[in-house]
Motif scaffolding. Structure first.
Motif, PDB file in Angstrom:
ATOM      1  N   GLN A 123       1.230  -1.451  15.340  1.00 55.42           N
ATOM      2  CA  GLN A 123       1.439  -2.876  15.073  1.00 55.42           C
ATOM      3  C   GLN A 123       0.748  -3.189  13.756  1.00 55.42           C
ATOM      4  O   GLN A 123      -0.468  -3.012  13.625  1.00 55.42           O
ATOM      5  CB  GLN A 123       0.865  -3.746  16.189  1.00 55.42           C
ATOM      6  N   VAL A 124       1.536  -3.663  12.787  1.00 56.13           N
ATOM      7  CA  VAL A 124       0.997  -3.997  11.477  1.00 56.13           C
ATOM      8  C   VAL A 124       1.338  -5.458  11.189  1.00 56.13           C
ATOM      9  O   VAL A 124       2.499  -5.852  11.251  1.00 56.13           O
ATOM     10  CB  VAL A 124       1.575  -3.097  10.366  1.00 56.13           C
ATOM     11  N   THR A 125       0.323  -6.257  10.857  1.00 55.46           N
ATOM     12  CA  THR A 125       0.543  -7.673  10.574  1.00 55.46           C
ATOM     13  C   THR A 125      -0.236  -8.080   9.322  1.00 55.46           C
ATOM     14  O   THR A 125      -1.266  -7.489   9.000  1.00 55.46           O
ATOM     15  CB  THR A 125       0.100  -8.560  11.755  1.00 55.46           C
ATOM     16  N   GLY A 126       0.272  -9.096   8.638  1.00 51.86           N
ATOM     17  CA  GLY A 126      -0.400  -9.593   7.444  1.00 51.86           C
ATOM     18  C   GLY A 126       0.394 -10.725   6.820  1.00 51.86           C
ATOM     19  O   GLY A 126       1.260 -11.328   7.469  1.00 51.86           O
ATOM     20  N   TYR A 127       0.121 -10.969   5.545  1.00 52.71           N
ATOM     21  CA  TYR A 127       0.787 -12.061   4.836  1.00 52.71           C
ATOM     22  C   TYR A 127       1.888 -11.547   3.910  1.00 52.71           C
ATOM     23  O   TYR A 127       3.055 -11.902   4.059  1.00 52.71           O
ATOM     24  CB  TYR A 127      -0.243 -12.863   4.031  1.00 52.71           C
ATOM     25  N   ASP A 128       1.540 -10.667   2.965  1.00 57.63           N
ATOM     26  CA  ASP A 128       2.505 -10.209   1.968  1.00 57.63           C
ATOM     27  C   ASP A 128       2.300  -8.718   1.704  1.00 57.63           C
ATOM     28  O   ASP A 128       1.181  -8.216   1.717  1.00 57.63           O
ATOM     29  CB  ASP A 128       2.322 -10.994   0.667  1.00 57.63           C
ATOM     30  N   SER A 129       3.401  -8.011   1.469  1.00 56.68           N
ATOM     31  CA  SER A 129       3.391  -6.568   1.198  1.00 56.68           C
ATOM     32  C   SER A 129       2.851  -5.810   2.406  1.00 56.68           C
ATOM     33  O   SER A 129       1.757  -5.243   2.392  1.00 56.68           O
ATOM     34  CB  SER A 129       2.575  -6.243  -0.056  1.00 56.68           C
ATOM     35  N   ILE A 130       3.667  -5.785   3.455  1.00 56.53           N
ATOM     36  CA  ILE A 130       3.275  -5.208   4.735  1.00 56.53           C
ATOM     37  C   ILE A 130       4.265  -4.114   5.107  1.00 56.53           C
ATOM     38  O   ILE A 130       5.479  -4.340   5.098  1.00 56.53           O
ATOM     39  CB  ILE A 130       3.253  -6.283   5.852  1.00 56.53           C
ATOM     40  N   GLY A 131       3.783  -2.916   5.434  1.00 57.02           N
ATOM     41  CA  GLY A 131       4.663  -1.812   5.787  1.00 57.02           C
ATOM     42  C   GLY A 131       4.129  -0.987   6.940  1.00 57.02           C
ATOM     43  O   GLY A 131       2.913  -0.880   7.126  1.00 57.02           O
ATOM     44  N   SER A 180       8.135  -9.344   1.390  1.00 53.95           N
ATOM     45  CA  SER A 180       7.958  -7.913   1.089  1.00 53.95           C
ATOM     46  C   SER A 180       7.419  -7.186   2.307  1.00 53.95           C
ATOM     47  O   SER A 180       6.309  -6.638   2.315  1.00 53.95           O
ATOM     48  CB  SER A 180       7.027  -7.722  -0.118  1.00 53.95           C
ATOM     49  N   VAL A 181       8.233  -7.149   3.359  1.00 54.71           N
ATOM     50  CA  VAL A 181       7.845  -6.541   4.623  1.00 54.71           C
ATOM     51  C   VAL A 181       8.913  -5.529   5.017  1.00 54.71           C
ATOM     52  O   VAL A 181      10.100  -5.856   5.077  1.00 54.71           O
ATOM     53  CB  VAL A 181       7.682  -7.608   5.721  1.00 54.71           C
ATOM     54  N   GLY A 182       8.502  -4.270   5.265  1.00 54.15           N
ATOM     55  CA  GLY A 182       9.454  -3.218   5.600  1.00 54.15           C
ATOM     56  C   GLY A 182       8.943  -2.292   6.688  1.00 54.15           C
ATOM     57  O   GLY A 182       7.730  -2.130   6.863  1.00 54.15           O
ATOM     58  N   GLY A 183       9.893  -1.692   7.405  1.00 59.16           N
ATOM     59  CA  GLY A 183       9.513  -0.780   8.473  1.00 59.16           C
ATOM     60  C   GLY A 183       8.707   0.401   7.983  1.00 59.16           C
ATOM     61  O   GLY A 183       7.758   0.840   8.640  1.00 59.16           O
ATOM     62  N   ARG A 201       9.332 -14.015   6.448  1.00 58.24           N
ATOM     63  CA  ARG A 201      10.068 -15.197   6.011  1.00 58.24           C
ATOM     64  C   ARG A 201      10.846 -14.958   4.722  1.00 58.24           C
ATOM     65  O   ARG A 201      11.640 -15.799   4.319  1.00 58.24           O
ATOM     66  CB  ARG A 201       9.090 -16.361   5.802  1.00 58.24           C
ATOM     67  N   GLY A 202      10.598 -13.822   4.060  1.00 57.30           N
ATOM     68  CA  GLY A 202      11.249 -13.563   2.779  1.00 57.30           C
ATOM     69  C   GLY A 202      11.929 -12.218   2.749  1.00 57.30           C
ATOM     70  O   GLY A 202      12.676 -11.868   3.666  1.00 57.30           O
ATOM     71  N   ASN A 203      11.687 -11.438   1.686  1.00 53.76           N
ATOM     72  CA  ASN A 203      12.318 -10.132   1.528  1.00 53.76           C
ATOM     73  C   ASN A 203      11.897  -9.207   2.657  1.00 53.76           C
ATOM     74  O   ASN A 203      10.713  -8.913   2.828  1.00 53.76           O
ATOM     75  CB  ASN A 203      11.911  -9.518   0.183  1.00 53.76           C
ATOM     76  N   THR A 204      12.890  -8.739   3.407  1.00 54.20           N
ATOM     77  CA  THR A 204      12.615  -7.975   4.616  1.00 54.20           C
ATOM     78  C   THR A 204      13.601  -6.819   4.717  1.00 54.20           C
ATOM     79  O   THR A 204      14.786  -6.981   4.413  1.00 54.20           O
ATOM     80  CB  THR A 204      12.763  -8.861   5.872  1.00 54.20           C
ATOM     81  N   GLY A 205      13.127  -5.641   5.120  1.00 58.14           N
ATOM     82  CA  GLY A 205      14.024  -4.501   5.260  1.00 58.14           C
ATOM     83  C   GLY A 205      13.586  -3.566   6.370  1.00 58.14           C
ATOM     84  O   GLY A 205      12.390  -3.437   6.652  1.00 58.14           O
ATOM     85  N   GLY A 259      10.826  -3.391   2.227  1.00 52.46           N
ATOM     86  CA  GLY A 259      10.964  -4.835   2.112  1.00 52.46           C
ATOM     87  C   GLY A 259      11.510  -5.273   0.772  1.00 52.46           C
ATOM     88  O   GLY A 259      12.463  -6.048   0.700  1.00 52.46           O
ATOM     89  N   TYR A 260      10.934  -4.746  -0.330  1.00 48.86           N
ATOM     90  CA  TYR A 260      11.355  -5.169  -1.666  1.00 48.86           C
ATOM     91  C   TYR A 260      11.033  -4.071  -2.666  1.00 48.86           C
ATOM     92  O   TYR A 260       9.970  -3.440  -2.590  1.00 48.86           O
ATOM     93  CB  TYR A 260      10.654  -6.466  -2.077  1.00 48.86           C
ATOM     94  N   VAL A 261      11.959  -3.850  -3.600  1.00 50.06           N
ATOM     95  CA  VAL A 261      11.770  -2.845  -4.645  1.00 50.06           C
ATOM     96  C   VAL A 261      11.806  -3.536  -5.995  1.00 50.06           C
ATOM     97  O   VAL A 261      12.775  -4.214  -6.329  1.00 50.06           O
ATOM     98  CB  VAL A 261      12.857  -1.750  -4.596  1.00 50.06           C
ATOM     99  N   PHE A 262      10.737  -3.355  -6.774  1.00 48.31           N
ATOM    100  CA  PHE A 262      10.693  -3.851  -8.153  1.00 48.31           C
ATOM    101  C   PHE A 262      10.217  -2.683  -9.007  1.00 48.31           C
ATOM    102  O   PHE A 262       9.043  -2.330  -9.010  1.00 48.31           O
ATOM    103  CB  PHE A 262       9.739  -5.037  -8.290  1.00 48.31           C
ATOM    104  N   SER A 263      11.138  -2.054  -9.718  1.00 43.49           N
ATOM    105  CA  SER A 263      10.810  -0.832 -10.451  1.00 43.49           C
ATOM    106  C   SER A 263      11.227  -0.956 -11.905  1.00 43.49           C
ATOM    107  O   SER A 263      12.350  -1.367 -12.206  1.00 43.49           O
ATOM    108  CB  SER A 263      11.503   0.381  -9.822  1.00 43.49           C
ATOM    109  N   HIS A 264      10.329  -0.591 -12.816  1.00 42.15           N
ATOM    110  CA  HIS A 264      10.642  -0.569 -14.241  1.00 42.15           C
ATOM    111  C   HIS A 264      11.455   0.663 -14.609  1.00 42.15           C
ATOM    112  O   HIS A 264      12.041   0.732 -15.677  1.00 42.15           O
ATOM    113  CB  HIS A 264       9.345  -0.579 -15.063  1.00 42.15           C
TER     114      HIS A 264
END
Length: 337
Positions: A173-181, A208-211, A236-240, A244-249
């Motif tokens: 069980q993983v919980t938090g606010y932002d950037s959770i995996g 930004s939350v992903g399995g 509540r936002g980007n979820t996968g 959850g979210y990919v931002f790559s240069h």
């Protein structure tokens, strides 16, 4: 592996049996002789290239050493037993923003059970809180809970470069606010994740939350390959289900990965405003492994490729009692799905 204190000149300070002497009045040298000399003490862990962890107390001491400033760069830590951490309340994550873990951790196929880290007002929460260029291999976590603010993961909270191979997090069980995996909360730099799996639930109050991974913000090339996530994922936002979210240069490759379970998110779940630009020469990574098993059949992705028919026939051979149906998903892949 010897851990103790050194003088500013680098002289090791220990008892003959290895007990630490945090004294500024003097010290016992390597021969057991008292040296009456005043100095400032500095923690060290430099004598050997390997640390072996046999008990839960050993793991806690290892974590304390990293938090005190020992990065273990160039060193290898070996887990030598299964460990039950149910007796340790609020175990401190291994590595912090100021003092990340830089070494190699070999799990040797062992399992760490019953770990609970609850620090809801802190970032970088996981078995490893913050790693930088580290390698973690062959480790399983089971029946574990992690709760923090940002960058929270089952194995690693924040991963800045490095490798994770053959690791599994079960009943998590993983919980938090932002950037959770489920495995890693936040990935930066050039990271490689291979043959890893997560089973459990992952939730974040924001985004930004992903399995498997919460956020990927890679500035160089990286890769996730042969991974599996079976989780209930909510935010509540980007979820996968996988990321959850990919931002790559640069290019970040995700290949041969499977996700099952349920995903609940806000307006940003699977949403794309318009059509993403298509630049000639940019990689497009379709995968037939993203097939869906339903009660009566199999849904197989189709990409207008010569291998579409082969994928259907192979799935039909694997699942002879189910009907395999092809669905065109080329546009989904172009959109990053």
């Amino acid at each position: 592996y010897l851990t103790g204190w050194v003088t500013p000149e680098g002289v090791p300070v220990i008892y003959a049996n290895g007990t630490l002497i945090p004294s500024t009045e003097g010290y016992v040298d390597e021969n057991g002789d008292w040296i009456n000399q005043s100095f400032e003490l500095t923690l060290y862990a430099q004598w050997e290239d390997a640390l072996k962890i046999y008990t839960a107390s050993d793991l806690k001491n290892f974590s304390d050493n990293v938090s005190a400033g020992q990065t273990f760069s160039g060193k290898t830590v070996y887990l030598m037993n299964n460990l039950d951490l149910s007796g340790f309340e609020n175990f401190n994550p291994i590595g912090t923003f100021d003092h990340p873990f830089n070494g190699t951790f070999e799990g040797n196929g062992f399992t760490i059970f019953n770990l609970n880290i609850t620090k809801e007002d802190q970032d970088n929460i996981g078995l490893f809180g913050y790693t930088a260029g580290a390698t973690i291999n062959d480790l399983t976590l089971k029946n574990v809970q992690f709760s923090g603010k940002n960058d929270v993961g089952g194995l690693i909270g924040m991963m800045n470069g490095g490798h994770v191979n053959n690791c599994s997090v079960k009943e998590v069980q993983v919980t938090g606010y932002d950037s959770i995996g489920g495995l890693i909360g936040n990935i930066g730099m050039d990271c490689n994740i291979t043959n890893c799996s997560v089973f459990g639930s992952v939730s974040g109050e924001h985004s930004s939350v992903g399995g498997l991974i919460g956020l990927i913000r890679c500035v160089n090339e990286g890769k996730i390959a042969d991974c599996f996530a079976s989780c209930v994922v909510e935010s509540r936002g980007n979820t996968g289900g996988l990321v959850g979210y990919v931002f790559s240069h640069d290019r970040f490759l995700i290949t041969h990965c499977i996700t099952t379970g349920s995903v609940k998110g806000g307006d940003d779940i699977d949403a794309i405003e318009g059509t993403l630009p298509r630049i000639e020469g940019e990689p497009c990574v379709p995968s037939y492994m993203n097939f869906l098993i339903t009660n009566g059949g199999i849904i197989c992705p189709q990409f207008d490729d010569e291998n579409d028919a082969l994928a259907i026939s192979q799935l039909q051979a694997i699942f002879p009692d189910k009907k395999v149906v092809g669905v065109k998903t080329r546009e989904v892949v172009y959109g990053g799905g």
